[in-house]
Design an enzyme around this catalytic site. Structure first.
Site, PDB file in Angstrom:
ATOM      1  N   GLN A 169       0.861  -1.190   0.000  1.00  0.00           N
ATOM      2  CA  GLN A 169       0.000   0.000   0.000  1.00  0.00           C
ATOM      3  C   GLN A 169       0.897   1.239   0.000  1.00  0.00           C
ATOM      4  O   GLN A 169       1.605   1.482   0.972  1.00  0.00           O
ATOM      5  CB  GLN A 169      -0.866  -0.009   1.251  1.00  0.00           C
ATOM      6  CG  GLN A 169      -1.849   1.124   1.305  1.00  0.00           C
ATOM      7  CD  GLN A 169      -2.641   1.080   2.611  1.00  0.00           C
ATOM      8  OE1 GLN A 169      -2.121   1.434   3.649  1.00  0.00           O
ATOM      9  NE2 GLN A 169      -3.865   0.632   2.543  1.00  0.00           N
ATOM     10  N   SER A 198       1.264   6.506   2.324  1.00  0.00           N
ATOM     11  CA  SER A 198       1.999   7.453   3.177  1.00  0.00           C
ATOM     12  C   SER A 198       3.288   7.926   2.521  1.00  0.00           C
ATOM     13  O   SER A 198       3.932   7.191   1.769  1.00  0.00           O
ATOM     14  CB  SER A 198       2.369   6.797   4.508  1.00  0.00           C
ATOM     15  OG  SER A 198       1.230   6.310   5.139  1.00  0.00           O
ATOM     16  N   GLU A 246     -10.178  -2.468   5.103  1.00  0.00           N
ATOM     17  CA  GLU A 246      -9.029  -2.956   5.861  1.00  0.00           C
ATOM     18  C   GLU A 246      -9.260  -2.852   7.363  1.00  0.00           C
ATOM     19  O   GLU A 246      -8.902  -3.730   8.126  1.00  0.00           O
ATOM     20  CB  GLU A 246      -7.858  -2.038   5.529  1.00  0.00           C
ATOM     21  CG  GLU A 246      -6.640  -2.721   5.040  1.00  0.00           C
ATOM     22  CD  GLU A 246      -5.558  -1.664   4.865  1.00  0.00           C
ATOM     23  OE1 GLU A 246      -4.911  -1.737   3.840  1.00  0.00           O
ATOM     24  OE2 GLU A 246      -5.384  -0.790   5.734  1.00  0.00           O
TER      25      GLU A 246
HETATM   26  C1  LIG Z   1       4.250  -0.568  11.161  1.00  0.00           C
HETATM   27  C2  LIG Z   1       3.636   0.402  10.212  1.00  0.00           C
HETATM   28  C3  LIG Z   1       3.136  -0.041   9.015  1.00  0.00           C
HETATM   29  C4  LIG Z   1       2.599   0.861   8.095  1.00  0.00           C
HETATM   30  N1  LIG Z   1       2.179   0.405   6.888  1.00  0.00           N
HETATM   31  C5  LIG Z   1       1.832   1.282   5.933  1.00  0.00           C
HETATM   32  C6  LIG Z   1       1.562   0.834   4.603  1.00  0.00           C
HETATM   33  O1  LIG Z   1       1.619  -0.360   4.312  1.00  0.00           O
HETATM   34  N2  LIG Z   1       1.269   1.772   3.653  1.00  0.00           N
HETATM   35  C7  LIG Z   1       1.191   3.092   3.934  1.00  0.00           C
HETATM   36  O2  LIG Z   1       0.907   3.867   3.034  1.00  0.00           O
HETATM   37  N3  LIG Z   1       1.429   3.554   5.190  1.00  0.00           N
HETATM   38  C8  LIG Z   1       1.766   2.679   6.180  1.00  0.00           C
HETATM   39  N4  LIG Z   1       2.042   3.128   7.454  1.00  0.00           N
HETATM   40  C9  LIG Z   1       1.994   4.570   7.714  1.00  0.00           C
HETATM   41  C10 LIG Z   1       0.844   4.979   8.632  1.00  0.00           C
HETATM   42  O3  LIG Z   1      -0.366   4.974   7.930  1.00  0.00           O
HETATM   43  C11 LIG Z   1       1.213   6.365   9.175  1.00  0.00           C
HETATM   44  O4  LIG Z   1       2.358   6.208   9.998  1.00  0.00           O
HETATM   45  C12 LIG Z   1       0.089   6.969   9.963  1.00  0.00           C
HETATM   46  O5  LIG Z   1      -0.979   7.321   9.120  1.00  0.00           O
HETATM   47  C13 LIG Z   1       0.555   8.212  10.765  1.00  0.00           C
HETATM   48  O6  LIG Z   1       1.257   9.098   9.963  1.00  0.00           O
HETATM   49  P1  LIG Z   1       2.655   9.706  10.433  1.00  0.00           P
HETATM   50  O7  LIG Z   1       3.526   8.556  10.804  1.00  0.00           O
HETATM   51  O8  LIG Z   1       3.124  10.634   9.371  1.00  0.00           O
HETATM   52  O9  LIG Z   1       2.351  10.484  11.773  1.00  0.00           O
HETATM   53  P2  LIG Z   1       1.720  11.945  11.888  1.00  0.00           P
HETATM   54  O10 LIG Z   1       0.613  12.088  10.909  1.00  0.00           O
HETATM   55  O11 LIG Z   1       2.818  12.941  11.836  1.00  0.00           O
HETATM   56  O12 LIG Z   1       1.097  11.910  13.337  1.00  0.00           O
HETATM   57  C14 LIG Z   1       1.871  12.083  14.526  1.00  0.00           C
HETATM   58  C15 LIG Z   1       0.932  12.071  15.712  1.00  0.00           C
HETATM   59  O13 LIG Z   1       0.012  13.178  15.642  1.00  0.00           O
HETATM   60  C16 LIG Z   1      -1.326  12.708  15.706  1.00  0.00           C
HETATM   61  N5  LIG Z   1      -2.169  13.515  14.840  1.00  0.00           N
HETATM   62  C17 LIG Z   1      -1.894  13.901  13.570  1.00  0.00           C
HETATM   63  N6  LIG Z   1      -2.920  14.604  13.058  1.00  0.00           N
HETATM   64  C18 LIG Z   1      -3.880  14.643  14.022  1.00  0.00           C
HETATM   65  C19 LIG Z   1      -5.191  15.204  14.096  1.00  0.00           C
HETATM   66  N7  LIG Z   1      -5.745  15.855  13.062  1.00  0.00           N
HETATM   67  N8  LIG Z   1      -5.902  15.011  15.236  1.00  0.00           N
HETATM   68  C20 LIG Z   1      -5.379  14.325  16.281  1.00  0.00           C
HETATM   69  N9  LIG Z   1      -4.136  13.790  16.283  1.00  0.00           N
HETATM   70  C21 LIG Z   1      -3.401  13.922  15.156  1.00  0.00           C
HETATM   71  C22 LIG Z   1      -1.262  11.280  15.213  1.00  0.00           C
HETATM   72  O14 LIG Z   1      -2.364  10.510  15.682  1.00  0.00           O
HETATM   73  C23 LIG Z   1       0.066  10.801  15.767  1.00  0.00           C
HETATM   74  O15 LIG Z   1      -0.079  10.405  17.109  1.00  0.00           O
HETATM   75  C24 LIG Z   1       2.546   2.244   8.403  1.00  0.00           C
HETATM   76  C25 LIG Z   1       3.042   2.706   9.635  1.00  0.00           C
HETATM   77  C26 LIG Z   1       3.586   1.811  10.531  1.00  0.00           C
HETATM   78  C27 LIG Z   1       4.142   2.316  11.827  1.00  0.00           C
END
Ligand SMILES: Cc1cc2nc3c(=O)[nH]c(=O)nc-3n(C[C@H](O)[C@H](O)[C@H](O)COP(=O)(O)OP(=O)(O)OC[C@H]3O[C@@H](n4cnc5c(N)ncnc54)[C@H](O)[C@@H]3O)c2cc1C
Length: 394
Positions: A129, A132, A246
Site C-alpha cells: 500500500q 503514506s 481494511e
Molecule cells: C508498522 C507500520 C506499518 C505501516 N504500513 C503502511 C503501509 O503499508 N502503507 C502506507 O501507506 N502507510 C503505512 N504506514 C503509515 C501509517 O499509515 C502512518 O504512519 C500513519 O498514518 C501516521 O502518519 P505519520 O507517521 O506521518 O504520523 P503523523 O501524521 O505525523 O502523526 C503524529 C501524531 O500526531 C497525531 N495527529 C496527527 N494529526 C492529528 C489530528 N488531526 N488530530 C489528532 N491527532 C493527530 C497522530 O495521531 C500521531 O499520534 C505504516 C506505519 C507503521 C508504523
C-alpha cells in the site's frame, strides 16, 4: 441482527479448519518472530499458493471474478475463513489484496477486473500500500508524489514510506497527485504500479518490534494509463473505501482470542510471587476476564461491519471503531502476557525457557504499531466523532 451463523457457514468453518490443518507446513506451531521476515514471508507465499489452488483466496467475491464456487458471494464466508486462519495461526499474508480486489470490483473497469481480479484470486502478487509519504501520514491529502500524463502513460515522481515494498511486494497501489489546481482532495488518483518498474528504489526502515518497512523512491516511473483505478483526480474516496475494508478486519479478534487462550493456559502453570499459579491471582483473573469481554465485543463489531458492507452500506465510522478497539485490545492482551511472564520476557525466542516461544514479547513490541498503521487511533477517533457522532470538525 442474527448472531447465529447459517448451517452453511458453520459447515464451512469445519471444512476450512480441517483443510487448513492438513495443509499447514509440516510440524507447524505458528509463526516465530517477525511475521514479515523473509523466512515467514516465504512460508506465507507457499501457503497462499495452496489457498489459491483451492479457490479460497477470494471467498466473498462473485464467481465471475474468481470468487469461490458455491459460496454465493457471501462476505461472511471470508469472515469465517479469516477467523479459522487466525485461530490456527495459519501463515496468511495480510497485504490488502482482498480489500484491493473488493475495491476493484466496485470501481474497476471491466478490463481491470478481468486482469487484476483473476491474478489476485490466484495469489499471483504480494501488494504494497503506497499511500503514506515522509511528509504525509495522518494528513494524507497533503501528499506530494505526482503522476503526470504522457501519451498512454503516467510518469510518477516522489517517495512513499512505511510500506511492505521492502519485504518483496510485487505490485503497489499508489496515491499520487494528478492535478494541482483543484481542491487538494480532488486532484489525487489511485494507480496500480509494478514495483519492478525502472526508476523504483526501495530502502528499509527498521521497526521497534523487529522487521522492517519500505521507503520507496519513484524517479520517472512509467505506469500505463490502463492502471488508473476509477476516474483521474477522484482517487481519494476510492482509497478511503479501501481503508474502510481494511479497518474492519475480524481476524484481529480471533488473533486476540488465540493469544488470550494461550495466556490463560500459561497462567495455570506459571507461578506468581506467592508460588501459586499466576492465573489464581484475583487481579490477573480480573484482567483476563476484562480482556475476554473486549475480545468478544470486537468480534461482534467486526461481524456488524462485514454485514453492513455486504448490504452495500458505507461503514466508515463503524470500521474506525473496530480499528481503534482492535489495536487497543491487542495491546492490552499483549501487556497482560508480559505481566504474566515477568522477567522471562527478556529471554530470546529460541531459548528453551522462553514462554510461548517468545511470542508474547515480540507481539508486545510489535503491537505498538497497531495504533499507528492504517491510520492512527487519534485520526480514527476523529472519524468516529465527526462522521459517527456528528460533532463539529475542530
Ligand atoms: C508498522 C507500520 C506499518 C505501516 N504500513 C503502511 C503501509 O503499508 N502503507 C502506507 O501507506 N502507510 C503505512 N504506514 C503509515 C501509517 O499509515 C502512518 O504512519 C500513519 O498514518 C501516521 O502518519 P505519520 O507517521 O506521518 O504520523 P503523523 O501524521 O505525523 O502523526 C503524529 C501524531 O500526531 C497525531 N495527529 C496527527 N494529526 C492529528 C489530528 N488531526 N488530530 C489528532 N491527532 C493527530 C497522530 O495521531 C500521531 O499520534 C505504516 C506505519 C507503521 C508504523
Amino acid at each position: 441482527m442474527d448472531f447465529q451463523f447459517t448451517p452453511e457457514q458453520a459447515a464451512f468453518r469445519e471444512e476450512a479448519a480441517r483443510w487448513i490443518k492438513e495443509n499447514l507446513p509440516p510440524g507447524w506451531e505458528g509463526q516465530e518472530g517477525d511475521p514479515e521476515s523473509p523466512e515467514n514471508i516465504q512460508v506465507a507465499r507457499e501457503f497462499r499458493k495452496r489457498l489459491a489452488a483451492k479457490g479460497w483466496l477470494a471467498l466473498g467475491w462473485p464467481k465471475e471474478y474468481g470468487g469461490s464456487t458455491g459460496r454465493n458471494a457471501d462476505p461472511m464466508a471470508q469472515v469465517v475463513f479469516d477467523e479459522v486462519c487466525a485461530s490456527l495461526d495459519a501463515p496468511v499474508l495480510d497485504d490488502s489484496s482482498q480489500p484491493l480486489g473488493e475495491t476493484l470490483i466496485t470501481y474497476g473497469t471491466e478490463q481491470q477486473k478481468s486482469v487484476w481480479l483473476k491474478g489476485i484470486a490466484e495469489g499471483r502478487w504480494l501488494w504494497a500500500q503506497l499511500y503514506s509519504e515522509p511528509g504525509a501520514g495522518s494528513d494524507l491529502a497533503s501528499l506530494q508524489t505526482t503522476a503526470v500524463e504522457e501519451g498512454d502513460e503516467f510518469v510518477i515522481n516522489g517517495s512513499k514510506t512505511w510500506n511492505s515494498a521492502y519485504i518483496g511486494a510485487d505490485m503497489g497501489f499508489l496515491l499520487a497527485r494528478t492535478s494541482t489546481d483543484t481542491p487538494r482532495h480532488r486532484g489525487i488518483s489511485l494507480l496500480l504500479v509494478d514495483l519492478k518498474s525502472p526508476g523504483i528504489q526501495v530502502s528499509k526502515l527498521p521497526l521497534m518490534g523487529g522487521g522492517h518497512r519500505g521507503l520507496v523512491y519513484l524517479d520517472n516511473v512509467r505506469v500505463p494509463k490502463a492502471n488508473l483505478v476509477g476516474e483521474r483526480d477522484r482517487g481519494w474516496s476510492i482509497a478511503l473505501a479501501l481503508l474502510d475494508r481494511e479497518r474492519s478486519s475480524v481476524a484481529q479478534a480471533a488473533r486476540c482470542q488465540r493469544l488470550l487462550e494461550r495466556l490463560i493456559a500459561l497462567g495455570k502453570e506459571v507461578p506468581g510471587p506467592d508460588g501459586r499459579p499466576v492465573a489464581s491471582n484475583p487481579v490477573m483473573r480480573h484482567r483476563l476476564a476484562q480482556a475476554a469481554t473486549e475480545v468478544e465485543i470486537l468480534r461482534v463489531l467486526g461481524y456488524q461491519v462485514t454485514w453492513m458492507q455486504g448490504q452495500g452500506y458505507i461503514a466508515t465510522n463503524e470500521a474506525s471503531i473496530c480499528k481503534v478497539l482492535g489495536a487497543e485490545v491487542l495491546q492490552k492482551v499483549a501487556l497482560i502476557g508480559m505481566q504474566m511472564i515477568g522477567l522471562y520476557q527478556n529471554l530470546d525466542a529460541k531459548e528453551r525457557w522462553a514462554p510461548l516461544r517468545g511470542q508474547v514479547a515480540s507481539l508486545y513490541w510489535s503491537a505498538f504499531t497497531e495504533s499507528v498503521s492504517g491510520g492512527t487511533s487519534e485520526i480514527n477517533r476523529n472519524i468516529i466523532a465527526t462522521r459517527g457522532l456528528g460533532l463539529p470538525r475542530g
